[in-house]
Write a protein that holds these residues in place. Structure first.
Motif, PDB file in Angstrom:
ATOM      1  N   GLU A   1       0.840  -1.198   0.000  1.00 19.92           N
ATOM      2  CA  GLU A   1       0.000   0.000   0.000  1.00 19.92           C
ATOM      3  C   GLU A   1       0.877   1.251   0.000  1.00 19.92           C
ATOM      4  O   GLU A   1       0.603   2.216  -0.719  1.00 19.92           O
ATOM      5  CB  GLU A   1      -0.925  -0.001   1.215  1.00 19.92           C
ATOM      6  N   LYS A   2       1.944   1.225   0.789  1.00 19.34           N
ATOM      7  CA  LYS A   2       2.860   2.364   0.817  1.00 19.34           C
ATOM      8  C   LYS A   2       3.595   2.503  -0.507  1.00 19.34           C
ATOM      9  O   LYS A   2       3.773   3.612  -1.025  1.00 19.34           O
ATOM     10  CB  LYS A   2       3.864   2.181   1.956  1.00 19.34           C
TER      11      LYS A   2
ATOM     12  N   THR B   1       2.629   1.820  -3.461  1.00 18.54           N
ATOM     13  CA  THR B   1       1.753   2.276  -4.549  1.00 18.54           C
ATOM     14  C   THR B   1       0.889   3.468  -4.148  1.00 18.54           C
ATOM     15  O   THR B   1      -0.062   3.800  -4.848  1.00 18.54           O
ATOM     16  CB  THR B   1       0.824   1.133  -4.984  1.00 18.54           C
ATOM     17  N   ASN B   2       1.239   4.104  -3.003  1.00 17.50           N
ATOM     18  CA  ASN B   2       0.437   5.218  -2.495  1.00 17.50           C
ATOM     19  C   ASN B   2      -1.029   4.807  -2.391  1.00 17.50           C
ATOM     20  O   ASN B   2      -1.929   5.488  -2.877  1.00 17.50           O
ATOM     21  CB  ASN B   2       0.592   6.448  -3.406  1.00 17.50           C
ATOM     22  N   ASN B   3      -1.226   3.643  -1.759  1.00 15.51           N
ATOM     23  CA  ASN B   3      -2.562   3.058  -1.572  1.00 15.51           C
ATOM     24  C   ASN B   3      -3.253   2.812  -2.914  1.00 15.51           C
ATOM     25  O   ASN B   3      -4.437   3.081  -3.078  1.00 15.51           O
ATOM     26  CB  ASN B   3      -3.428   3.937  -0.674  1.00 15.51           C
ATOM     27  N   TYR B   4      -2.481   2.300  -3.866  1.00 17.32           N
ATOM     28  CA  TYR B   4      -2.970   1.968  -5.200  1.00 17.32           C
ATOM     29  C   TYR B   4      -3.618   3.187  -5.875  1.00 17.32           C
ATOM     30  O   TYR B   4      -4.755   3.152  -6.339  1.00 17.32           O
ATOM     31  CB  TYR B   4      -3.942   0.785  -5.141  1.00 17.32           C
ATOM     32  N   ALA B   5      -2.826   4.232  -5.927  1.00 21.49           N
ATOM     33  CA  ALA B   5      -3.298   5.494  -6.502  1.00 21.49           C
ATOM     34  C   ALA B   5      -3.576   5.358  -7.990  1.00 21.49           C
ATOM     35  O   ALA B   5      -2.881   4.630  -8.710  1.00 21.49           O
ATOM     36  CB  ALA B   5      -2.252   6.582  -6.273  1.00 21.49           C
TER      37      ALA B   5
ATOM     38  N   LEU C   1      -0.833   5.769 -10.586  1.00 24.03           N
ATOM     39  CA  LEU C   1       0.183   4.728 -10.686  1.00 24.03           C
ATOM     40  C   LEU C   1      -0.346   3.475 -11.385  1.00 24.03           C
ATOM     41  O   LEU C   1       0.413   2.557 -11.683  1.00 24.03           O
ATOM     42  CB  LEU C   1       0.712   4.354  -9.296  1.00 24.03           C
TER      43      LEU C   1
ATOM     44  N   TYR D   1       0.052  -1.840 -11.074  1.00 22.86           N
ATOM     45  CA  TYR D   1       0.446  -0.514 -10.635  1.00 22.86           C
ATOM     46  C   TYR D   1       1.970  -0.423 -10.605  1.00 22.86           C
ATOM     47  O   TYR D   1       2.651  -1.396 -10.274  1.00 22.86           O
ATOM     48  CB  TYR D   1      -0.071  -0.226  -9.226  1.00 22.86           C
TER      49      TYR D   1
ATOM     50  N   GLY E   1       5.105   0.900  -8.625  1.00 21.45           N
ATOM     51  CA  GLY E   1       5.369   1.252  -7.234  1.00 21.45           C
ATOM     52  C   GLY E   1       6.852   1.425  -6.999  1.00 21.45           C
ATOM     53  O   GLY E   1       7.676   1.179  -7.881  1.00 21.45           O
TER      54      GLY E   1
END
Length: 327
Positions: free
Chosen positions: A55-56, A58-62, A65, A76, A78
């Motif tokens: 999660e970190k 991928t910025n919480n699967y932004a 991304l 994604y 990451g």
């Protein structure tokens, strides 16, 4: 917690008290360990990631991304510890989780320039998430079909891509101790970098071929338009099934046509010599020698034959591509 200790010693990660052990076990942790152990040290090191780490990364699967999705997963870009990665997250809760563990075990044994490298996985959620080396955010499908794409595929690069995919499939079919049938080769399973170097992805429905066997009976899976009609009709899959899918991918690259929208019976007929010029991308016709194009078209037609025995092996495809390049 013997299994937890075993994974800790094998893969070098610390114990995590908050880990969901139910998912960890159900997701094939024991199968993964068994498959990797059976490789007798021939596997690459596999890291087990936590949910929080990915999660970190991928910025919480932004959304910014995200770069690719298939029927079953989303990819994604990451970053973890300064290293770029690809995170493949399931988007369907009804998948068989052990198939993803199997994919990890298969890819851990593969070391080939044209096949994506697996770094690890996360087993503590319902469907495992896989982590690959970062290679590119673009697939061959994107390069061919993306609206507004300015990246034209030259004849030289068509040969380079076709050869890269052929090398990867040849490695799977004849260079591994246990041959692997990919079973879902398509343009969206081929990553391309800016130089048209190739990485094959998508091993979630791949199958091992028992030594001495040439075909396997199994449930039909794959993607319409790319799947071998013999396989669809009989439920028998072989390395020649990957050859058919390869032919469909090259057809798509040469013509710009989406094979999903074309009837199976039309694929070969569209490559008949008298119709070839009208279907190949006009830009390619300006730069390719006619004898090269005709030889390439004939190779594609052989790959797309409805009969297994009329299709070449991937090793023969590689040999013919080398010959064509020298024409």
């Amino acid at each position: 917690m013997a299994l937890r200790r075993c994974y800790n010693s094998r893969f070098g990660f610390g114990l995590r008290p908050k880990r969901n052990d139910e998912f960890f076990l159900n997701n094939g942790a024991e199968l993964l360990e068994e498959l990797i152990t059976s490789s007798e040290g021939k596997s690459s090191p596999i890291r087990i990631f936590s949910v929080q780490e990915l999660e970190k990364a991928t910025n919480n699967y932004a959304d910014d991304l995200f770069f690719h999705e298939d029927s079953w997963y989303k990819m994604y870009k990451g970053t973890i510890n300064g290293r770029a990665i690809i995170v493949s997250k399931s988007k369907q809760s009804n998948l068989i989780s052990s198939s993803r563990a199997y994919e990890v075990a298969v890819l851990s044994r593969i070391n080939h320039v044209n096949i994506v490298k697996i770094l690890g996985c996360c087993l503590e959620i319902k469907i495992p998430t896989l982590v690959y080396e970062f290679f590119s955010q673009e697939t061959l499908y994107d390069r061919i079909h993306k609206a507004g794409s300015s990246c034209y595929i030259s004849w030289e690069n068509c040969l380079k891509i076709a050869t890269g995919v052929a090398y990867g499939l040849t490695y799977l079919h004849i260079d591994m101790a246990t041959p692997i049938i990919h079973r879902n080769i398509k343009s969206s399973q081929i990553l391309l970098d800016e130089h048209c170097n190739v990485k094959i992805i998508g091993f979630d429905i791949s199958l091992p071929m028992p030594l001495g066997e040439t075909e396997i009976e199994c449930v039909v899976m794959g993607t319409f338009g790319y799947s071998d009609p013999c396989y669809i009709e009989t439920g028998l899959v072989s390395e020649k099934s990957d050859v058919y899918s390869y032919g469909a991918v090259v057809f798509e690259m040469l013509t710009g046509k989406n094979v999903i929208e074309i009837e199976e019976s039309e694929l070969v007929s569209k490559f008949a010599e008298e119709k070839l010029v009208s279907f190949v991308e006009a830009s390619l016709l300006k730069e390719v020698k006619k004898d090269q194009l005709m030889a390439f078209a004939q190779l594609v037609r052989r790959c797309l034959s409805v009969r297994w025995d009329e299709r070449p092996t991937m090793k023969e495809v590689v040999q013919e591509l080398r010959r064509i390049k020298g024409l």
